[in-house]
Design an enzyme around this catalytic site. Structure first.
Site, mmCIF file in Angstrom:
data_model
loop_
_atom_site.group_PDB
_atom_site.id
_atom_site.type_symbol
_atom_site.label_atom_id
_atom_site.label_comp_id
_atom_site.label_asym_id
_atom_site.label_seq_id
_atom_site.Cartn_x
_atom_site.Cartn_y
_atom_site.Cartn_z
ATOM 1 N N ASP A 1 -20.474 143.261 30.486
ATOM 2 C CA ASP A 1 -19.744 143.502 29.775
ATOM 3 C C ASP A 1 -19.002 145.110 30.729
ATOM 4 O O ASP A 1 -17.098 145.139 29.931
ATOM 5 C CB ASP A 1 -20.385 145.048 29.486
ATOM 6 C CG ASP A 1 -21.301 145.470 30.619
ATOM 7 O OD1 ASP A 1 -21.331 144.932 31.539
ATOM 8 O OD2 ASP A 1 -22.198 146.922 30.479
ATOM 9 N N ARG A 2 -18.738 144.575 31.821
ATOM 10 C CA ARG A 2 -17.190 145.321 32.491
ATOM 11 C C ARG A 2 -16.757 144.000 32.780
ATOM 12 O O ARG A 2 -15.130 144.268 32.786
ATOM 13 C CB ARG A 2 -18.314 144.892 34.369
ATOM 14 C CG ARG A 2 -19.120 145.873 34.445
ATOM 15 C CD ARG A 2 -20.080 145.952 35.786
ATOM 16 N NE ARG A 2 -19.504 146.511 36.954
ATOM 17 C CZ ARG A 2 -18.955 146.161 38.201
ATOM 18 N NH1 ARG A 2 -20.347 145.949 38.765
ATOM 19 N NH2 ARG A 2 -18.896 146.523 38.836
ATOM 20 N N ASN B 1 -28.017 148.982 27.024
ATOM 21 C CA ASN B 1 -29.335 149.313 27.073
ATOM 22 C C ASN B 1 -29.682 150.204 26.539
ATOM 23 O O ASN B 1 -31.719 150.328 26.638
ATOM 24 C CB ASN B 1 -28.883 150.211 28.360
ATOM 25 C CG ASN B 1 -28.731 148.989 29.967
ATOM 26 O OD1 ASN B 1 -28.746 147.564 30.131
ATOM 27 N ND2 ASN B 1 -27.248 149.073 31.086
ATOM 28 N N ASP C 1 -21.690 144.905 20.423
ATOM 29 C CA ASP C 1 -21.734 145.455 22.522
ATOM 30 C C ASP C 1 -23.242 145.947 21.746
ATOM 31 O O ASP C 1 -24.092 147.146 21.634
ATOM 32 C CB ASP C 1 -21.031 146.520 22.478
ATOM 33 C CG ASP C 1 -21.542 147.493 23.680
ATOM 34 O OD1 ASP C 1 -21.968 146.806 24.690
ATOM 35 O OD2 ASP C 1 -20.976 148.481 24.022
#
Length: 244
Positions: A96-97, A9, A6
């Site tokens: 990611d969502r 940011n 993952d």
């Protein structure tokens, strides 16, 4: 055996999976990406696939350098997902969502699901009991709240996360901590209350870097799992393999 990655940011998180079981979890900076991936592959020689979800600015070529050793898959909007996407601008919905929504859909069937990811931003994603992704919300995370007050004012200091001593801040420092932490807690509880009022049979999943800190401060009952995105990446990839 696969490794899920993952790219966020601010940091990179990774986990090695044997089936549905996490064997080991890793967190590292973007500057050390190649070195850490190499170390993971050397430690777990049976890894056959690298599954990547990225919202950060890491170059794909960094991952593609490992293609001679194993399969590299970047989760994208073209993948097969276990839900119907009802977002009005589906191509702008963050990967990611989408991964979080997929994980919630697969792990909690026949329920309404609200997934709250408390990281750099706080995202709220709602998948209904009919497996339709309906949308959600995005707001600043705690670090952004601290930084914005410092950056856009003349005199407010830049603070790091601390538990407020009281709801009533008796100094500027205390007031900032109360505003950031309690403000976000009230926000999350407020969203949960709205969703609970609108639909029954709902599960609330809280994840992200600040999940553990926030979980014990919420009045609502939630399922807190800081590894949920990594687990959802594994589930989403397994779903893709079965349904491509």
């Amino acid at each position: 055996m696969i490794v899920t990655v993952d790219v966020g940011n601010t940091r990179i998180k990774a986990a090695v999976f044997e089936g549905d079981t996490i064997l080991q979890r890793f967190v590292f900076d973007k500057t050390a990406l190649e070195k850490n991936i190499k170390n993971i592959l050397e430690k777990f020689g049976a890894i056959v696939c690298l599954v990547v979800s990225s919202v950060g600015d890491v170059e794909k070529n960094t991952f593609l350098a490992f293609e001679k050793k194993l399969k590299v898959h970047f989760v994208s909007h073209q993948d097969v997902f276990p839900f119907i996407n009802n977002y009005e601008t589906p191509k702008t919905l963050g990967i990611d969502r989408m991964v979080l929504a997929a994980g919630a859909t697969l792990l909690y069937p026949n329920q309404n699901r609200l997934i709250i990811d408390a990281g750099t931003c706080v995202t709220y994603d709602f998948v209904d009991e009919n497996n339709v992704y309906q949308g959600g919300a995005i707001s600043p995370g705690m670090r952004l709240r601290y930084e914005s007050m410092h950056n856009f004012t003349a005199k407010l200091p830049l603070l790091t996360l601390e538990s407020p001593e009281s709801y009533v801040g008796k100094s500027t420092t205390q007031a900032i901590h109360s505003g950031v932490v309690n403000g976000l807690v009230y926000e999350i509880d407020g969203f949960i209350d709205e969703y609970k009022a609108a639909c029954k049979n709902i599960i609330i999943i809280l994840t992200g870097g600040d999940a553990d800190f926030l979980a014990k401060r919420l009045k609502n009952t939630i399922f807190a799992n800081s590894n949920f995105l990594l687990e959802s990446l594994n589930q989403t990839f397994q779903y893709k393999i079965k349904n491509d």
